[in-house]
Design an enzyme around this catalytic site. Structure first.
Site, PDB file in Angstrom:
ATOM      1  N   TYR A 125     -45.361-104.662-100.296  1.00 33.44           N
ATOM      2  CA  TYR A 125     -45.793-105.210-101.593  1.00 33.44           C
ATOM      3  C   TYR A 125     -46.834-106.322-101.467  1.00 33.44           C
ATOM      4  O   TYR A 125     -47.429-106.725-102.451  1.00 33.44           O
ATOM      5  CB  TYR A 125     -44.583-105.692-102.403  1.00 33.44           C
ATOM      6  CG  TYR A 125     -43.891-104.559-103.119  1.00 33.44           C
ATOM      7  CD1 TYR A 125     -44.555-103.812-104.080  1.00 33.44           C
ATOM      8  CD2 TYR A 125     -42.577-104.201-102.804  1.00 33.44           C
ATOM      9  CE1 TYR A 125     -43.938-102.747-104.722  1.00 33.44           C
ATOM     10  CE2 TYR A 125     -41.951-103.143-103.436  1.00 33.44           C
ATOM     11  CZ  TYR A 125     -42.643-102.420-104.399  1.00 33.44           C
ATOM     12  OH  TYR A 125     -42.033-101.361-105.037  1.00 33.44           O
ATOM     13  N   GLU A 166     -18.766 -91.434 -92.466  1.00 33.81           N
ATOM     14  CA  GLU A 166     -20.082 -90.819 -92.709  1.00 33.81           C
ATOM     15  C   GLU A 166     -20.562 -91.034 -94.143  1.00 33.81           C
ATOM     16  O   GLU A 166     -21.674 -91.497 -94.364  1.00 33.81           O
ATOM     17  CB  GLU A 166     -20.006 -89.306 -92.425  1.00 33.81           C
ATOM     18  CG  GLU A 166     -21.316 -88.584 -92.719  1.00 33.81           C
ATOM     19  CD  GLU A 166     -21.204 -87.069 -92.683  1.00 33.81           C
ATOM     20  OE1 GLU A 166     -22.158 -86.412 -93.132  1.00 33.81           O
ATOM     21  OE2 GLU A 166     -20.170 -86.536 -92.222  1.00 33.81           O
ATOM     22  N   ASP A 221     -17.793 -85.284 -91.514  1.00 33.66           N
ATOM     23  CA  ASP A 221     -17.506 -83.898 -91.899  1.00 33.66           C
ATOM     24  C   ASP A 221     -17.518 -83.003 -90.666  1.00 33.66           C
ATOM     25  O   ASP A 221     -18.226 -83.277 -89.693  1.00 33.66           O
ATOM     26  CB  ASP A 221     -18.569 -83.386 -92.889  1.00 33.66           C
ATOM     27  CG  ASP A 221     -18.466 -84.062 -94.262  1.00 33.66           C
ATOM     28  OD1 ASP A 221     -17.376 -84.574 -94.581  1.00 33.66           O
ATOM     29  OD2 ASP A 221     -19.467 -84.057 -94.998  1.00 33.66           O
TER      30      ASP A 221
END
Length: 306
Positions: A48, A134, A187
């Site tokens: 920025y 996760e 997972d």
């Protein structure tokens, strides 16, 4: 890191390189000012400061990584921080560099991972282990169940998917300071395994910083492909592997660091043979609170990790 490193040359006497060269000088001057004044800025702040020159946040990110690699120093030594996306909760208190006291023990609300891990001091914890989660959804489920206080004092942290540098640094800091086991809850799919490998072995993009970002002792707590058979997870909760999943699994199995992990390889081979994957949420098909009330307590009590 591989020995066949590529070198990119940015010239200052070509119109085509003028923008890149100007971007690099702008960032180097910003880094110089930050180091001189002992202050810090985020990569977003740098972007920025001159959005027209940089054009996109990605341009700043890649140049900061290039400078860090070129000077062979970690990015935080440049005084450039990334905005954290990770969350942490559990039996943990510490002081930020500016003296702010952070208490992560509020059961229902998590604390954002600090943007300046190097400045953290006075870590106080009686946690028995750290659990890397996760996904944010699973992390929130553990918070709602007050998991970090019910079973035994512990610390839970999530990078909300692929972890940012600060989440990885925080896990490393906790391991170095507390010397307690680090478990990963991901997972049972190739994507989850890859995320766990980033914490344990590092990522290709940040390989030049791997020694300061990785925790080699990370253990795979779940969800294991063998758990799907052992617990008889309903077939309708299992998802067939896609072609992309299969190629990701092959690529993981071919990585040199996994040759020293026969148990991990066995689990991944099992996934390849069964041709199915499953999310942690699939355990809810057995019973709504199976993950927090039965699965995790039994795993942690009887040593069901690899």
């Amino acid at each position: 890191m591989s020995s066949e490193h590529s070198v990119t040359t940015v010239r200052s006497d070509r119109p085509s390189s003028a923008t890149k060269f100007a971007q690099m000088l702008k960032i180097l001057s910003a880094i110089y000012r930050l180091v001189q004044s002992s202050s810090y800025a985020t990569k977003r702040d740098i972007y920025y400061s001159d959005t027209q020159l940089f054009g996109s946040q990605r341009a700043v990110d890649s140049i900061v990584d290039d400078i860090s690699c070129m000077l062979k120093i970690p990015r935080r030594s440049l005084h450039v921080l990334a905005t954290s996306k990770g969350l942490i909760s559990g039996d943990l208190c510490y002081l930020e560099e500016d003296g702010t006291r952070i208490d992560c023990r509020s059961g229902s609300a998590a604390v954002s991972v600090s943007s300046n891990i190097g400045g953290i001091r006075n870590i106080v914890s009686s946690a028995k282990f750290v659990m890397i989660v996760e996904k944010d959804a699973t992390f929130q489920r553990l918070l709602d169940a007050d998991f970090c206080t019910k079973l035994s004092p512990c610390i839970a942290i999530t990078g909300k998917g692929v972890p940012d540098v600060n989440s990885r640094l925080m896990v490393k800091k906790l391991w170095d300071t507390l010397h307690i086991p680090i478990f990963a809850l991901v997972d049972a799919d190739p994507h989850g395994i890859e995320i766990m490998c980033i914490y344990k072995y590092g990522s290709v993009a940040m390989s030049f910083e791997a020694h300061s970002l990785t925790v080699p002792s990370v253990m795979w707590l779940g969800l294991l492909p063998s758990d799907l058979q052992r617990l008889r997870v309903p077939k309708e909760s299992l998802i067939p592997l896609t072609k992309r999943d299969e190629s990701k699994l092959d690529s993981l199995l071919n990585r040199p660091y996994l040759t020293g992990q026969p148990d991990w390889q066995k689990e991944m081979e099992l996934m390849r043979q069964s041709k199915v994957k499953a999310e942690l949420q699939s355990l809810a098909a057995i019973s709504p609170d199976f993950l927090t009330s039965i699965y995790l307590p039994n795993k942690l009590r009887y040593g069901g990790w690899v």
